[in-house]
Design a protein around this motif. Sequence first.
Motif, mmCIF file in Angstrom:
data_model
loop_
_atom_site.group_PDB
_atom_site.id
_atom_site.type_symbol
_atom_site.label_atom_id
_atom_site.label_comp_id
_atom_site.label_asym_id
_atom_site.label_seq_id
_atom_site.Cartn_x
_atom_site.Cartn_y
_atom_site.Cartn_z
ATOM 1 N N GLY A 294 -9.951 -2.820 -13.920
ATOM 2 C CA GLY A 294 -9.007 -3.753 -13.313
ATOM 3 C C GLY A 294 -7.559 -3.402 -13.596
ATOM 4 N N THR B 223 0.850 -1.189 0.000
ATOM 5 C CA THR B 223 0.000 0.000 0.000
ATOM 6 C C THR B 223 0.882 1.233 0.000
ATOM 7 O OG1 THR B 223 -1.771 -1.156 1.183
ATOM 8 C CG2 THR B 223 -1.808 1.249 1.238
ATOM 9 N N PRO C 115 -7.127 7.585 -13.012
ATOM 10 C CA PRO C 115 -6.876 6.374 -12.221
ATOM 11 C C PRO C 115 -8.161 5.653 -11.832
ATOM 12 C CG PRO C 115 -5.432 8.135 -11.500
ATOM 13 C CD PRO C 115 -6.390 8.752 -12.490
ATOM 14 N N GLY C 116 -9.224 6.434 -11.567
ATOM 15 C CA GLY C 116 -10.496 5.823 -11.205
ATOM 16 C C GLY C 116 -11.118 5.037 -12.333
ATOM 17 N N VAL D 188 -3.235 3.604 -1.819
ATOM 18 C CA VAL D 188 -3.563 2.740 -2.956
ATOM 19 C C VAL D 188 -2.838 1.412 -2.746
ATOM 20 C CG1 VAL D 188 -3.388 2.402 -5.454
ATOM 21 C CG2 VAL D 188 -3.861 4.686 -4.529
ATOM 22 N N TYR E 134 -1.570 -2.229 -4.140
ATOM 23 C CA TYR E 134 -1.177 -2.965 -5.344
ATOM 24 C C TYR E 134 -1.046 -4.439 -4.948
ATOM 25 C CZ TYR E 134 -0.146 1.734 -6.981
ATOM 26 O OH TYR E 134 -0.243 3.061 -7.327
ATOM 27 N N ASP F 14 -1.793 -3.954 -17.492
ATOM 28 C CA ASP F 14 -2.296 -4.136 -16.134
ATOM 29 C C ASP F 14 -1.807 -3.012 -15.220
ATOM 30 O OD1 ASP F 14 0.362 -4.795 -15.797
ATOM 31 O OD2 ASP F 14 0.015 -6.859 -15.138
ATOM 32 N N ASP G 132 -4.266 -1.245 -12.613
ATOM 33 C CA ASP G 132 -3.612 -0.422 -11.605
ATOM 34 C C ASP G 132 -2.964 0.795 -12.264
ATOM 35 O OD1 ASP G 132 -4.251 -2.046 -9.441
ATOM 36 O OD2 ASP G 132 -2.455 -3.278 -9.671
ATOM 37 N N SER G 133 -2.680 1.823 -11.466
ATOM 38 C CA SER G 133 -2.008 3.004 -11.996
ATOM 39 C C SER G 133 -1.193 3.650 -10.893
ATOM 40 C CB SER G 133 -3.018 4.012 -12.556
ATOM 41 O OG SER G 133 -3.844 4.519 -11.520
ATOM 42 N N TYR G 134 -0.290 4.521 -11.310
ATOM 43 C CA TYR G 134 0.466 5.330 -10.359
ATOM 44 C C TYR G 134 0.536 6.739 -10.922
ATOM 45 C CZ TYR G 134 4.074 7.088 -7.248
ATOM 46 O OH TYR G 134 4.759 7.840 -6.321
ATOM 47 N N ARG H 56 -9.232 1.874 -12.793
ATOM 48 C CA ARG H 56 -9.510 0.912 -11.720
ATOM 49 C C ARG H 56 -10.762 0.106 -12.032
ATOM 50 N NH1 ARG H 56 -10.448 4.336 -7.911
ATOM 51 N NH2 ARG H 56 -8.236 4.876 -7.781
ATOM 52 N N GLU H 57 -11.755 0.743 -12.644
ATOM 53 C CA GLU H 57 -12.985 0.028 -13.008
ATOM 54 C C GLU H 57 -12.717 -1.053 -14.042
ATOM 55 O OE1 GLU H 57 -16.473 2.145 -13.848
ATOM 56 O OE2 GLU H 57 -16.213 3.627 -12.255
#
Length: 345
Positions: A155, A52, A148-149, A60, A62, A131, A157-159, A152-153
Amino acid sequence: MPVGLLPLPFLKRHAVALMAVLGLAACSEHSSSTGAPAAPAAPGRSVRAPVTIEVCGHPVTYARVPQRAVTHGINITEMFLALGLQERLVGYGGLRDVKRLPQAMQPLLASVPDLSNQGMNLETLINAQPDFVFSGWAYGFRQGQITPGSLRELGIDSYVLSESCIRQVARERVSLEDTFNDLLNLGRIFDIEERATALVNAQRAELQRITDALGGLKEKPRVFVFDSGTDIPVTTGRYAMPQAMIEAAGGSNIFDDLNSSWMSGNWEDVIARNPDWIVIVDNDRPTPDGKRQFLLGKPELSQVKAIREQNFVLMDFSEATPGPRNVDAVRRLAHALHPQQVTQP
């Protein structure tokens, strides 16, 4: 199809297809120090304990080590390559020409698809089956488009680049530690902490040498950052990375009182604040010499000290934004401002 025309239902319709590509076989990693091609390392692991990390002030988690990454932004891509993560890349964007990268990095993208040399495009991004996406607000992430949201929907991940968080949350200041923190966070996410720590420690040590050489300064030259623009100059306020770089180089940003990052200024304030030096940001729009000649030929700037004495420092865009070349650029700027104290890179 333009990103802005893709509504949220479009994203949801593609979620199942994208979820099917996650958890693909691991790609091998390379070790890296300063961005030169690295020697092969052991294959990456797709499974490890979740980590996290605080991203733009929010935790967030991972759950897995990313295997198929996309970067957007030249400085962001350079960060990724400096960490030796090129074999995890399935695409990059925001880079008009690979030759804008340091020469040692250019071959590392030879087999990686260029997904977009302008804005991040969702349809192209989906086709790359990532991914993980690494970008920043106003680099590739934009409200109402790709965020990022929304990823996320699907699936994915992001930074988010730390410096860019000012566009979403309040921050006290910008710092070179933001760049170091991003590198260390990527090290945790991709399970290469030792490699990331080595890179950051080397850069912190170099920054400390510059700081030590500038100890006891009595005067800080005034610096104006010129990115682009003719009628209205695009420059940097107190939350853009050049602010931290100018401070570290023993200078003072003439617009450090403006609560913004990259922003539009005006020539009247440039004249009134009379900079000693001008940093010209090279983003190919136009060429650096074109910008220099424009500044020298602008009559109302003729009495500005930096113009009279032709005190210019050139920075690549990827040096003036968070990335692995920030510290080298700080030394070059510090040498220009204080040649007796700081040696050339």
